[in-house]
Motif scaffolding. Structure first.
Motif, PDB file in Angstrom:
ATOM      1  N   VAL A  59       0.813  -1.230   0.000  1.00 53.08           N
ATOM      2  CA  VAL A  59       0.000   0.000   0.000  1.00 53.08           C
ATOM      3  C   VAL A  59       0.839   1.269   0.000  1.00 53.08           C
ATOM      4  N   ARG A  63      -2.125   2.706  -3.227  1.00 52.10           N
ATOM      5  CA  ARG A  63      -3.119   3.131  -2.256  1.00 52.10           C
ATOM      6  C   ARG A  63      -4.476   2.971  -2.929  1.00 52.10           C
ATOM      7  N   THR A  76       0.177   4.845  -7.071  1.00 52.82           N
ATOM      8  CA  THR A  76      -0.267   6.110  -6.492  1.00 52.82           C
ATOM      9  C   THR A  76       0.890   6.992  -6.021  1.00 52.82           C
TER      10      THR A  76
END
Ligand code: HEC
Ligand code: HEC
Ligand code: HEC
Ligand code: HEC
Ligand code: HEC
Ligand code: HEC
Ligand code: HEC
Ligand code: HEC
Ligand code: HEC
Ligand code: HEC
Length: 401
Positions: A59, A63, A76
Motif C-alpha cells: 500500500v 493506495r 499512487t
C-alpha cells in the motif's frame, strides 16, 4: 470485490491488508521473479532505504480509493519515485547522467516488478537482431494426448452414431458435430449433455462444466483471467459470469446480453480455432485497439492465412498475442488467461513477439501508446535507446579487455 477481501473483518491491522494483497497477487509476481521482492529489503544493508519509502508494504505504492492520484497499473506515487532509493545511479553509470527519474519506467527501460525481458544480460543476448526473424517459432498445439491414445483404435463417430434423444437431433447440429474434431475423437452428444438432467439446454453449467472434465488446463487458466475469474472455484460466494454489460472497456451494443463462457468463443458443435482467435473477440470488443486489428500488417497476414495463403503459425491473430501457446514438457496448449501477459506489456516480448521479431524492434513498438492504439499499424525504425546503452557497454568491455 468485497470490502472484507482487503480490510478483513475489522478495519484494523496493516498486516491483514498486506496478507490480503499477497494472497491474491504474490504467486503471479514471483512467477516472473519480482525485481524488488520483500526479501531485498529485509537485508540489513538496505534497511536505511525504507525510511524514505516502506517498500515492504504494497500500500506504500498502491493506495486504494484515491482515483485522483492513481496512475496506470494502480500506482499512487509520483512518477519519479525511483529517486528515493536510486539517487546514486548517475555516479554508477555515466550513461544515466542526463536521465530524469520520471523516465525510468513505462518507456521500455525498466519496470519495478517484472524485468524478465528488460535486464541487461537478456538485452545483451539479443542486442543485434533484425526486425523480423526468418522463421516464426510458434509451436503446434498438442491436444489431449492421453485421450487420443486411448481412442485411437476406435474409428471416428459418424452421423448415425449421434446418441442424443430424437427430439434433440437437430439436423444442422448433427451435421456440424459429425465434421468436428469431437466426433473424430469419439466425443458423443451425451458426453457433454449428460451433465444436464433431461437435456436441459439453457443452463450455464452446460457451457462450462461440461467441458471441464476433458479440458482441465483451459478451464483453469480461463478462470484466472478477466473473462472467467468471476467463476473461479476458490470464490466463497458465487458470482454471475462476466458479461459485456459489466465491462468498463467499450463493447458492442448487441453483445450486452451475452455472458463469457467457453462457448462465447467455441461453438460447441463446431469448434473452430480460427474463428475463436479473432472474429469471436470482435463480436464483443469494440475499443480502438481491437477495431484497428484488421488494418494492421498482422491483420492482413491473418486474413491471408484464413484464405490458405500461409500457415496459421506464421500469421498473427488476437490470440497469438493475448492467448499465446505455452509449452510444458512435450505438451503445448493455449493460455486461456488473457491477463497473464497483459501488464506490464513487456511481458509479451518473451512469450509472444520474440518468436518472430528482434527484441529491440518490439521494445520500440511496446513503448508507444500510439502503436498499441493503432494495433501496430504504424511502421517503426526498429531502434530503442535502451539497446544503445547495452551496445555501448559491450564496446566498453571489449576495450577494457
Ligand atoms: C483492493 C483492496 C481494498 C478493497 C477491496 C477495499 N479497500 Fe478500503 N482501503 C484499502 C487501502 C490500501 C487503504 C489505505 C490503507 C492505508 O493507507 O494503510 C484503504 C482505506 C480505506 C479507508 C480509510 C480512508 C481512506 O480513504 O484512506 C476506508 C474508510 C475504506 N478503505 C473503506 C473501504 C470500503 C467501505 C470498501 C468496500 C466498498 C473497501 N474499503 C474496499 C484497500 C481496499
Ligand atoms: C515501491 C513501490 C511499489 C511497491 C512497494 C509495490 N509495487 Fe506493485 N507496482 C509498482 C509499479 C511502479 C508498478 C507499474 C509496473 C512496473 O513498473 O512494474 C506496479 C505494478 C503492479 C501490478 C501490475 C503489473 C504486474 O507486474 O503484475 C501489480 C499486480 C502489483 N504492482 C502488485 C503489487 C503487490 C501485491 C505489492 C506488494 C506485495 C506491490 N505491488 C508492491 C510499484 C510498487
Ligand atoms: C481477492 C483478490 C485480490 C485482493 C485481496 C487484492 N487484489 Fe489486486 N487485483 C485483483 C484482481 C482480480 C485484479 C485485476 C486482474 C488483472 O488485471 O490481472 C487486481 C489488480 C491489481 C492491480 C493492477 C491494477 C491496474 O489498474 O492495472 C494492482 C496494482 C493491485 N491489484 C494491487 C493490489 C494491492 C496493493 C492489494 C492489497 C491492498 C490488492 N491488490 C488486493 C485481485 C485482488
Ligand atoms: C525502496 C527502495 C527502492 C525503490 C523505491 C526502487 N528501488 Fe530499485 N532497487 C532497490 C534495491 C535495494 C535494489 C537492489 C540493489 C542491489 O542489489 O545492488 C534495487 C535494484 C534495482 C534494479 C536492478 C535489479 C537487478 O536485479 O538487476 C533495477 C533495474 C531497479 N532497482 C530499478 C528500479 C526502478 C525503475 C524503480 C522505480 C520504478 C526502483 N528501482 C525503485 C531499491 C529500490
Ligand atoms: C469427453 C471429453 C470432451 C468433452 C466433454 C469436451 N471435449 Fe473438446 N475435445 C475433446 C477431444 C478428445 C478433442 C480432440 C482434439 C484434441 O486432441 O484436443 C477436443 C477438441 C476440442 C477443441 C479443439 C477443436 C479443434 O478444431 O482442434 C475445442 C475448441 C474444444 N474441444 C472445446 C470444447 C468445449 C467448449 C467443450 C464443452 C462445451 C468441450 N470441448 C467438451 C474432448 C472433449
Ligand atoms: C462438446 C460438447 C457438446 C457436444 C459433443 C454436443 N453438444 Fe449440444 N450443446 C452443447 C452446449 C454447450 C450447448 C449450449 C450452447 C449455448 O448455450 O450456446 C448445446 C446446445 C444444444 C442444443 C440447443 C440448440 C442450440 O444450438 O443451442 C441442441 C439441440 C443440441 N445441443 C444437440 C446436440 C446433439 C444432437 C449433439 C450430438 C450430435 C450435441 N448437441 C453434441 C454442447 C455439446
Ligand atoms: C462474450 C464477449 C467477449 C468475447 C467473445 C471476448 N471477450 Fe475479452 N473481455 C470481455 C469482457 C466483458 C471483458 C472484461 C472487460 C472489462 O472489465 O472492462 C474482457 C476482457 C478482456 C481482456 C482484459 C482487458 C483488461 O484490461 O484487463 C482482454 C485482453 C481480452 N478481453 C481479450 C479478448 C480476446 C483476445 C478475445 C478473443 C480471443 C476476447 N477477449 C473475446 C468480453 C469478451
Ligand atoms: C501484436 C500483438 C497484439 C495483437 C495482434 C492484439 N493485441 Fe490487444 N493488446 C496488445 C498490447 C501490447 C496491449 C496493451 C497492454 C498494456 O499495455 O497493458 C493490448 C491491449 C488489449 C486490450 C486491453 C485494452 C485496455 O484498454 O485495457 C484488449 C481488450 C485487447 N488488447 C484486445 C485485443 C483484440 C480483441 C485483438 C484482436 C482483434 C487484439 N487485442 C490484438 C497486443 C496485441
Ligand atoms: C476468449 C475466447 C476463448 C474462450 C472464452 C475459450 N477459448 Fe478455448 N481457445 C481459444 C482460442 C483462440 C484457441 C486457439 C489458440 C491457438 O490456435 O493457438 C483456443 C483453443 C482451445 C482448445 C484447443 C487446444 C488447446 O490446447 O488449448 C481447447 C480444447 C479449448 N480452447 C477449450 C476451451 C474451454 C474448455 C474453454 C472454457 C473453459 C475455452 N476454451 C474458452 C479461445 C477461447
Ligand atoms: C507469428 C509472428 C509474429 C508475431 C508473434 C508478432 N509479429 Fe509483428 N509482424 C510479423 C510480420 C510477418 C509482420 C509484417 C512485416 C512486414 O510485412 O514488413 C509484422 C509487423 C509488425 C509491425 C508493423 C511494422 C510495419 O512496418 O508496419 C509491428 C509494429 C509489429 N509487427 C509489432 C509486433 C509486436 C509488438 C509483437 C508482440 C506483441 C508482434 N509484432 C508479434 C510477425 C509477427
Amino acid at each position: 470485490m468485497a470490502c472484507t477481501s482487503c480490510h478483513g473483518d475489522g478495519f484494523s491491522d496493516a498486516s491483514v491488508m498486506q496478507n490480503a494483497c499477497e494472497s491474491c497477487h504474490l504467486e503471479a509476481l514471483n512467477k516472473f521473479s519480482d525485481t524488488h521482492p520483500k526479501s531485498k529489503f529485509t537485508d540489513p544493508r538496505n534497511a536505511e532505504l525504507l525510511s524514505h519509502l516502506d517498500a515492504t508494504q504494497c500500500v506504500s505504492c498502491h493506495r486504494e480509493h484515491k482515483p485522483e492520484i492513481t496512475r496506470a497499473y494502480g500506482v499512487t506515487l509520483a512518477k519519479d519515485f525511483c529517486a528515493h532509493c536510486h539517487q546514486d545511479i548517475a555516479e554508477e553509470r555515466d550513461s544515466h547522467k542526463e536521465f530524469g527519474f520520471e523516465t525510468c519506467t513505462n518507456s521500455g527501460c525498466h519496470n519495478y516488478h517484472d524485468n524478465t525481458a528488460l535486464y541487461e544480460n537478456f538485452l545483451r543476448k539479443h542486442a543485434n537482431e533484425p526486425a523480423l526473424n526468418k522463421k516464426p517459432k510458434i509451436p503446434a498445439l498438442t491436444g489431449l494426448v492421453e485421450w487420443n491414445k486411448k481412442n485411437k483404435q476406435t474409428p471416428p463417430l459418424q452421423l448415425q452414431d449421434a446418441d442424443a434423444p430424437a427430439a434433440y437431433k437437430d439436423e444442422n447440429i448433427v451435421n456440424q458435430w459429425a465434421l468436428s474434431h469431437h466426433a473424430t475423437a469419439n466425443v458423443n452428444c451425451s458426453q457433454c449433455h449428460a451433465q444436464n438432467d433431461n437435456w436441459q439446454i439453457t443452463s450455464t453449467a452446460l457451457t462450462i462444466d461440461s467441458c471441464i472434465e476433458c479440458h482441465i488446463k483451459q478451464n483453469e487458466s480461463f478462470k484466472e483471467g478477466k473473462h472467467g475469474m468471476r467463476l473461479a472455484d476458490k470464490l466463497s460466494k458465487k458470482l454471475s459470469p462476466m458479461s459485456p454489460a459489466l465491462a468498463t472497456l467499450p463493447m458492442h451494443q448487441d453483445a450486452m446480453s451475452q455472458i463469457n463462457t467457453c462457448v462465447s468463443c467455441h461453438d460447441p458443435h463446431q469448434p473452430d480455432l480460427t474463428f475463436a482467435a479473432a472474429d469471436a473477440c470482435l463480436g464483443c470488443h469494440q475499443d480502438e485497439h481491437s477495431t484497428n486489428f484488421y488494418s494492421s500488417k498482422h491483420g492482413q497476414l491473418w486474413r491471408d492465412s484464413q484464405n490458405g495463403l500461409l500457415p496459421a503459425e506464421q500469421a498473427v491473430s488476437c490470440a497469438t498475442c493475448h492467448m499465446p501457446r505455452l509449452k510444458k514438457g512435450k505438451k503445448v496448449h493455449a493460455e486461456h488467461n488473457q491477463n497473464a501477459n497483459l501488464q506490464p506489456n513487456s511481458k509479451m516480448i518473451r512469450s509472444v513477439c520474440s518468436n518472430c521479431h528482434g527484441v529491440e524492434f518490439t521494445l520500440e513498438a511496446l513503448a508507444s501508446d500510439e502503436q498499441i492504439q493503432s494495433n501496430f499499424s504504424n511502421s517503426l525504425e526498429g531502434h530503442h535507446s535502451s539497446m544503445d546503452l547495452v551496445r555501448d557497454r559491450i564496446e566498453q568491455r571489449k576495450k577494457k579487455q
